[in-house]
Design an enzyme around this catalytic site. Sequence first.
Site, PDB file in Angstrom:
ATOM      1  N   TRP A 100       0.922  -1.623   0.531  1.00 27.76           N
ATOM      2  CA  TRP A 100       0.101   0.062   0.271  1.00 27.76           C
ATOM      3  C   TRP A 100       0.977   1.166   0.275  1.00 27.76           C
ATOM      4  O   TRP A 100       0.884   2.581  -0.945  1.00 27.76           O
ATOM      5  CB  TRP A 100      -0.913   0.418   0.953  1.00 27.76           C
ATOM      6  CG  TRP A 100      -1.993  -1.135   1.130  1.00 27.76           C
ATOM      7  CD1 TRP A 100      -2.336  -2.038   2.143  1.00 27.76           C
ATOM      8  CD2 TRP A 100      -3.074  -1.447  -0.033  1.00 27.76           C
ATOM      9  NE1 TRP A 100      -2.928  -2.932   1.231  1.00 27.76           N
ATOM     10  CE2 TRP A 100      -3.807  -2.700   0.358  1.00 27.76           C
ATOM     11  CE3 TRP A 100      -3.236  -0.547  -1.171  1.00 27.76           C
ATOM     12  CZ2 TRP A 100      -5.057  -3.022  -0.480  1.00 27.76           C
ATOM     13  CZ3 TRP A 100      -4.553  -1.267  -1.576  1.00 27.76           C
ATOM     14  CH2 TRP A 100      -4.883  -2.144  -1.782  1.00 27.76           C
ATOM     15  N   ASP A 167      -1.654   6.882   6.351  1.00 28.47           N
ATOM     16  CA  ASP A 167      -2.680   6.379   6.167  1.00 28.47           C
ATOM     17  C   ASP A 167      -3.009   5.075   6.740  1.00 28.47           C
ATOM     18  O   ASP A 167      -1.994   4.289   7.303  1.00 28.47           O
ATOM     19  CB  ASP A 167      -2.649   4.697   5.018  1.00 28.47           C
ATOM     20  CG  ASP A 167      -3.230   4.565   3.793  1.00 28.47           C
ATOM     21  OD1 ASP A 167      -4.114   3.937   4.580  1.00 28.47           O
ATOM     22  OD2 ASP A 167      -2.859   3.337   3.483  1.00 28.47           O
ATOM     23  N   LYS A 191     -11.934  -1.799   7.144  1.00 29.43           N
ATOM     24  CA  LYS A 191     -11.679  -2.038   8.244  1.00 29.43           C
ATOM     25  C   LYS A 191     -11.875  -2.554   9.675  1.00 29.43           C
ATOM     26  O   LYS A 191     -11.918  -2.919   9.961  1.00 29.43           O
ATOM     27  CB  LYS A 191      -9.455  -1.618   7.800  1.00 29.43           C
ATOM     28  CG  LYS A 191      -9.232  -2.297   6.248  1.00 29.43           C
ATOM     29  CD  LYS A 191      -8.509  -2.872   5.634  1.00 29.43           C
ATOM     30  CE  LYS A 191      -8.869  -2.996   4.219  1.00 29.43           C
ATOM     31  NZ  LYS A 191      -7.297  -1.499   3.983  1.00 29.43           N
TER      32      LYS A 191
HETATM   33  C1  LIG Z   1      -6.948  -1.652   2.745  1.00 27.20           C
HETATM   34  C2  LIG Z   1      -5.990  -0.426   2.308  1.00 27.20           C
HETATM   35  C3  LIG Z   1      -5.809   0.397   1.757  1.00 27.20           C
HETATM   36  C4  LIG Z   1      -6.771   0.043   0.579  1.00 27.20           C
HETATM   37  O1  LIG Z   1      -8.033   0.958   0.073  1.00 27.20           O
HETATM   38  P1  LIG Z   1      -9.123   1.165  -0.576  1.00 27.20           P
HETATM   39  O2  LIG Z   1     -10.160   1.696   0.236  1.00 27.20           O
HETATM   40  O3  LIG Z   1      -9.067  -0.732  -0.963  1.00 27.20           O
HETATM   41  O4  LIG Z   1      -8.646   2.348  -1.851  1.00 27.20           O
HETATM   42  C5  LIG Z   1      -5.263   1.234   1.431  1.00 27.20           C
HETATM   43  N1  LIG Z   1      -3.504   1.064   2.469  1.00 27.20           N
HETATM   44  C6  LIG Z   1      -3.744   0.103   3.437  1.00 27.20           C
HETATM   45  C7  LIG Z   1      -3.206   0.555   4.360  1.00 27.20           C
HETATM   46  C8  LIG Z   1      -4.929  -1.019   3.317  1.00 27.20           C
HETATM   47  O5  LIG Z   1      -5.075  -1.876   4.256  1.00 27.20           O
END
Ligand SMILES: *Cc1c(COP(=O)(O)O)cnc(C)c1O
Length: 357
Positions: A100, A167, A191
């Site tokens: 990511w 993030d 999540k």
């Molecule tokens: C799941 C995830 C993403 C991607 O998220 P989307 O909403 O599907 O674009 C990005 N960063 C992390 C750390 C993730 O766990």
Amino acid sequence: MKKVYNFNAGPCVLPQPAVDAAIEALKDFNGTGMPVISVSHRSKEWDAVMDECRGLWRELLHIPEEYEILFLGGGASLQFLMVAMNLLENKAGYLETGVWAKKALKEAKGIGNAVCIASSADTTYNYIPKGYEIPKDLDYFHITTNNTIYGTEIKYDMDCPVNLVADMSSDIMSRPVDVTKYALIYGGAQKNVGPAGVTFVIVRKDVLGKVTRYLPTMLDYRTHIDGGSMFNTPPVFSIYVMNETLKWVKGLGGVEAIHKMNLEKAQILYDEIDRNPLFVGTAAKEDRSIMNVCFVMAPGYEELQDEFLNFAKAHGMVGVKGHRSVGGFRASIYNACPKSAVQALIDCMQEFEKMHK
Ligand SMILES: *Cc1c(COP(=O)(O)O)cnc(C)c1O
């Protein structure tokens, strides 16, 4: 309904009270006689949900006034681009701790001068780089606090000489966060805080409006600040469920209380991984995530991998297969994953051990 223990990485388990509230709201939203997906997003009933949700974010994470809270579309993946478009003028630095993080860096490179400050790619991202220096001339430094695929986590709020961007898709609301250490925090809701379809952004207003490039209307954070996250039609159902999820967090005693439970869940599972001779953890111990627990069969037992997966499945475990890029197993034990589910997985590992010793 079939009883399962859900360890999916995302979308994933949500609090049952939030799911139940969503079902009710699909029948009749707050006495309006309409399902929540049919009311106008310009109605006062909907406004109340938006206000309550923003209020809960503010309250649970102690978000100061100089920060805005946005609910957007596009997922964390669109934020990879939006962050760079809105904040990158001269140079940005990225901590590459997983796939990511790498994707975020790639998007920033498409916008301007973005560099990797440190990486753990050399060992399949099984640790968080340390001892690197953050250059003072960066517009921002970007980190991924929890690496969902590899099970590593930056579990503290770092001091950063430049604007810190994080993030927090997979560990938001899992622990107290000192928001004031960050210029911007973002993530997909799916999540820890709700269903897929809504993305949260917490941004300190003074970092915006500094870049010279043209910002397309929808990709300019200021558009969404001015529009109260309703410049265009918001993902109403996802926001509704997010609000119910946050109410559940508050009811449990807030992020501080949830953090305690999360530490306990992670501890008992890691203890079992360390004790059980059949399994071994993949992440560096000091960087182990309390959200995603990654492990593999121990040396000598590798051929039992599929057998354990089937065994776990037969015992009601869902989603314990590791990400295809690392293999092995991954148990995602987000906020809504009860300790009883973690205990069921531990029981499963112990039973499997008895069968093979
Ligand atoms: C799941 C995830 C993403 C991607 O998220 P989307 O909403 O599907 O674009 C990005 N960063 C992390 C750390 C993730 O766990």
